[in-house]
Design a protein around this motif. Structure first.
Motif, short mmCIF file in Angstrom:
data_model
loop_
_atom_site.label_atom_id
_atom_site.label_comp_id
_atom_site.label_asym_id
_atom_site.label_seq_id
_atom_site.Cartn_x
_atom_site.Cartn_y
_atom_site.Cartn_z
N ASP A 94 22.91 -21.08 50.12
CA ASP A 94 23.52 -20.77 51.42
C ASP A 94 22.82 -21.64 52.46
N ASP B 280 27.19 -32.71 47.37
CA ASP B 280 27.57 -31.31 47.17
C ASP B 280 26.45 -30.48 46.57
N LYS C 250 26.34 -26.62 47.46
CA LYS C 250 27.43 -25.87 46.85
C LYS C 250 27.25 -25.74 45.35
N LYS D 68 24.57 -23.21 44.56
CA LYS D 68 24.75 -21.91 45.20
C LYS D 68 23.65 -21.63 46.22
#
Length: 514
Positions: free
Chosen positions: A186, A178, A181, A184
């Motif tokens: 994109d 992860d 994510k 942050k």
């Protein structure tokens, strides 16, 4: 769990690993100033206490990840993060470390809130740009565009632990599953960038465009292909991406494999695939394997590792054709010899993917950059495409650690924080692992005309030095890890070893640091 010790247990200016139950704790000491950290390197688990300390630098003995002795922060990859630090408490002569009392690193002051960095490429360099930006307090937008349908992953494992079955696909992700994510980012997978408009500050995609304040071009390289009759036949593989490795792994079991190319990728693949293959044959154009980095004496010793396990070699050989009906069935050499091949793996080098910066690239496709990886205003070129300055001169390096270093440096430039050394103060380093044995290489030598060996390559315990103008500019070795780490630190300090001194006989490079 609690560690109890005395300051005298740790040499002043040194470090020591203590065992606390099933954990290891590294303690550094500078006078009365003591710090405690997780002792295992977050990259591959080496005991850092068995590494080298040089001033404020803790250097991992395996892959030369480097950490600050005062706070555990990351100085050099291939580790991707710093060390966990614990509070050291004093009670008179006695000292203690409670492993539940962790010191959290200070949160950096947010910056660049209205800034947008676009990263083109999801490899090591691109990943490290994003990682370093976020760790450095970058609060702007980060967009990562990758042509692969996969988040950034450890490409070094493909030819080693993944092919051999020791590392599953779900353990390859850089930063964890992860990562994007959590940071942050994109992340846009399966995206092709069609144009980079530097004047307009725009990245063009199929049917879309993105504006940027800074852009990182980290597009990597493409494997070279054969230009011989039969090159179009099925059954031929490359090894660059996860998709390549997955296809090769699925196809290789029980096959007669011919590997064209006798450098690191091909040899690592041979080491990883030999157990399940019917046979493996390596074809090389040079007189000995890995001849650009190693002298024939060292190359022969490593070749014997392979031959002892059944790998066959055809050196000083050139492929004339791939033969088969619809798919590869044999490789024919110019000597006329025909080698049965159910599967052919190509390991014949790569070319940089510099099309987006073609007007800046040289004839070989390399993009010149400065010490902060700038190729043009607000445009950075990193990784396999970058022709970058190093402590040993300007060069394009295709190795993992250098790619991570360049990502860190570019991010530091964007942050306008130059706590880390620029690329022209860094030394190239790479490693290869074959049959569980690691060869490590520090520095860079244009030629191997002037060399000297300490130890015995046949026993896989040696250092081979390469000289330029009477000075040691590169060293490769096995089984002498700390001396190789110390050699890198000596280069960084400008304390270059002279050929006549090395030829007089072995001495401790670690002691030379002191």
């Amino acid at each position: 769990m609690t560690l109890n010790f005395k300051a005298s247990d740790v040499t002043d200016g040194g470090m020591h690993t203590f065992e606390v139950g099933d954990q290891k704790v590294l303690v550094t000491r500078d006078g009365d100033d003591l710090h405690a950290f997780d002792a295992l390197c977050p990259h591959a688990g080496a005991d850092l206490g068995e590494g080298v300390r040089c001033g404020s630098r803790i250097v991992c003995p395996w892959h030369h990840a480097t950490f600050h002795a005062g706070d555990g922060s990351l100085i050099e990859p291939p580790a991707l993060e710093g060390l966990k630090e614990y509070r050291v408490k004093s009670d008179g002569e006695s000292l203690s470390v409670d492993l539940e009392d962790e010191i959290k690193p200070p949160t950096p002051k947010p910056s660049h809130e209205d800034h947008h960095t676009v990263i083109i490429g999801g490899g090591a360099s691109g990943f490290m740009v994003a990682q370093t930006l976020r760790h450095g307090g970058y609060a702007g937008k980060i967009t990562m565009l990758t042509a692969e349908n996969r988040a950034p992953y450890d490409r070094t494992a493909l030819s080693k632990a993944y092919l051999s079955g020791k590392k599953p696909a779900d353990k390859l992700a850089l930063g964890g599953a992860d990562w994007a994510k959590e940071n942050k980012i994109d992340l846009r997978e399966g995206v092709k960038v069609t144009k980079l408009d530097r004047e307009a500050h725009e990245v063009h995609l199929d049917g879309d465009s993105l504006g940027f304040d800074a852009v990182i071009v980290a597009t990597g390289a493409t494997p070279n292909t054969l230009k011989v009759p039969g090159a179009e036949l099925d059954g031929q593989y490359q090894l660059r991406s996860f998709q390549d490795a997955q296809a090769l792994k699925d196809a290789a079991q029980g096959k007669n494999i011919v590997i064209i190319g006798s450098s690191f990728i091909g040899l690592e693949a041979a080491s990883s695939l030999i157990e399940g293959a019917a046979s493996i044959t390596v074809i090389g154009q040079e007189a000995e394997i890995m001849s650009r980095a190693l002298t024939p004496k060292v190359g022969r010793a490593i070749r014997k590792l392979h031959e002892d396990r059944g790998v066959k070699f055809h050196l000083n050989a050139e492929v004339e054709a791939i033969e088969g009906s619809g798919k590869a069935e044999a490789v024919r050499l110019k000597s006329g010899e025909r080698i049965k091949a159910d599967l052919v793996l190509l390991g014949i080098g790569v070319k940089p993917n510099s099309d987006l910066l073609s007007d800046l690239a040289n004839k070989k496709g390399a993009v010149p950059v400065d010490a902060h990886l700038l190729a043009a205003p607000n445009v950075y070129a990193v990784g396999d495409i970058a022709l970058a300055p190093t402590l040993l001169g300007e060069m394009r390096v295709e190795h993992w650690r250098v790619a991570l270093q360049e990502g860190m440096t570019a991010a530091q430039s964007i942050l306008e924080s130059f706590d880390l050394e620029p690329m022209d103060r860094r030394v190239p380093f790479f490693w290869t692992q074959q049959y569980g044995k690691s060869l490590r290489y520090v520095g860079h030598a244009e030629s191997l005309d002037d060399t000297h060996i300490w130890g015995n390559p046949d026993e896989l315990k040696f250092i081979e030095f390469a000289f330029k103008d009477g000075q040691a500019v590169a060293a490769s070795g096995m089984g002498m890890d700390n001396d190789l780490a110390a050699f890198e630190e000596l280069l960084l300090l400008g304390r270059v070893l002279r050929a006549e001194e090395i030829r007089k006989g072995e001495f401790s490079l670690v002691e030379r640091l002191k």
